[in-house]
Enzyme design. Sequence first.
Site, PDB file in Angstrom:
ATOM      1  N   ASP A 215      69.448   9.809  71.699  1.00 48.63           N
ATOM      2  CA  ASP A 215      68.179  10.385  72.157  1.00 48.63           C
ATOM      3  C   ASP A 215      67.623  11.236  71.009  1.00 48.63           C
ATOM      4  O   ASP A 215      67.893  10.932  69.853  1.00 48.63           O
ATOM      5  CB  ASP A 215      68.401  11.159  73.468  1.00 48.63           C
ATOM      6  CG  ASP A 215      67.137  11.232  74.319  1.00 48.63           C
ATOM      7  OD1 ASP A 215      66.099  11.671  73.784  1.00 48.63           O
ATOM      8  OD2 ASP A 215      67.169  10.865  75.506  1.00 48.63           O
ATOM      9  N   HIS A 238      65.962   9.372  68.509  1.00 50.15           N
ATOM     10  CA  HIS A 238      64.555   9.333  68.920  1.00 50.15           C
ATOM     11  C   HIS A 238      63.691  10.304  68.119  1.00 50.15           C
ATOM     12  O   HIS A 238      62.582  10.603  68.518  1.00 50.15           O
ATOM     13  CB  HIS A 238      64.431   9.598  70.422  1.00 50.15           C
ATOM     14  CG  HIS A 238      65.028   8.510  71.267  1.00 50.15           C
ATOM     15  ND1 HIS A 238      64.958   8.496  72.642  1.00 50.15           N
ATOM     16  CD2 HIS A 238      65.709   7.388  70.925  1.00 50.15           C
ATOM     17  CE1 HIS A 238      65.579   7.410  73.100  1.00 50.15           C
ATOM     18  NE2 HIS A 238      66.044   6.735  72.077  1.00 50.15           N
TER      19      HIS A 238
END
Length: 389
Positions: A215, A238
């Site tokens: 993430d 991310h």
Amino acid sequence: MLKILAFLFSLLGVFFYPTSADTTYNVVDLGARPDGHTDSTHAFLSAWAKACGSDSPATIYVPPGSFLLGRAFFSGPCKSNKVTLQIDGSLVAPSDYRVLAGSPFWLFFDEVDGFTINGGTIDGQGSSLWKCKADGKKCPDGARSLTIKKSRNIVINRLLLTNGQLFHLVIDGCENVHLEGVNVKTPGDSPNTDGIHVQSSSDVTILGSNIQTGDDCISIGYGATSLWMENNSCGPGHGISIGSLGRVPNEPGVQNVTVTSSTFTGTENGLRIKTFATPHDGFVNEVHFEHATMNNVKNPIIIDQNYCDGGCHGGASGVKISNVTYKDIHGTSATQVAMSFHCSPKNPCKGIILEDIHLSCEGHAAESSCSNAEGIVYGSIEPESCLHA
Ligand SMILES: *[C@@H]1O[C@H](CO)[C@@H](O)[C@H](O)[C@H]1NC(C)=O
Ligand SMILES: *[C@@H]1O[C@H](CO)[C@@H](O)[C@H](O)[C@H]1NC(C)=O
Ligand SMILES: *[C@@H]1O[C@H](CO)[C@@H](O)[C@H](O)[C@H]1NC(C)=O
């Protein structure tokens, strides 16, 4: 002979030991076992009680080896403002995620002033929980590996966080935090495993981190002010994200954030600001994104005020975004749209500055995409800006 030697050494000790020497508490002396399967939680908590209760500077020493720890709450305030956790080994969570699943936290430090962590590995053993989530079963969210809450004057050096069930390191409600060489190594397909999350905190510095995770590499939540991030690398992951903001009413804003000299490799995003399309107010102001290298990044530069995460809201975001500078951002985009500014129709982004941007897509020109975004451009910009003046 041995006795005489020991006597001589003890004399040397008297002469050469600095008088203000730290008191050191070795967790093994307090019953911890470096075998990876004996529960050492109690020994760590008693080491903490001694170090935190000490009038003079104190060190908790974790020797090489693997120490199994359950949920542990290390609470302050401590008597001295110099407590150090020196880790030469690894702290390992139970491999069955259900042991920690009842709590949002695994290792939790609360209300400490003057605390340093040096070295070591913190292994959240998250794979059984990721598998539960991937199988679409009903699973708990998971525990954050290391949380520092309501604390001041915190230093973390050369720590490796790996395989978190959820976020790896959370800085929440803190002041004056210095992270240097804090690395995260977790598979790119692990869910919700943000590397470092900072919220409601001021004067936080993150230097020289190498973050590989599933993430956000670094996520910045509401109430984060005066943050400096330099020399960090991200990927897989991310990206570095401000947000998601606008989740709840009356969120404090994000102000004065600098991200400089960072590298993104194969990530979903590079430099991102995201808010939900809810009416909740809040703001993001005075952000400097500078000197970034993008290597095959899907969304190198992105502001998304219609962020959807398990349900879109369909309204207009109440979060006001202003004075965001992008300077010397270069490299490659993995998609055609390398710059994307989608701001709130109710609160258009104001004061976006683009300066020397060079982003291409597979060797040809990339594009930019805008809605409700106002700003100006300096130097040469590629792709061409779509901001309106
Ligand atoms: C902005 O943040 C930096 C640290 O990143 C700090 O040195 C500076 O004082 C802050 N500026 C203001 C106006 O708070
Ligand atoms: C960032 O990295 C560069 C090159 O390795 C180094 O010269 C610089 O001192 C680093 N900055 C910080 C704040 O550590
Ligand atoms: C953004 O910068 C402009 C120009 O420096 C300034 O006038 C404005 O007050 C800033 N916006 C906010 C919300 O501080």
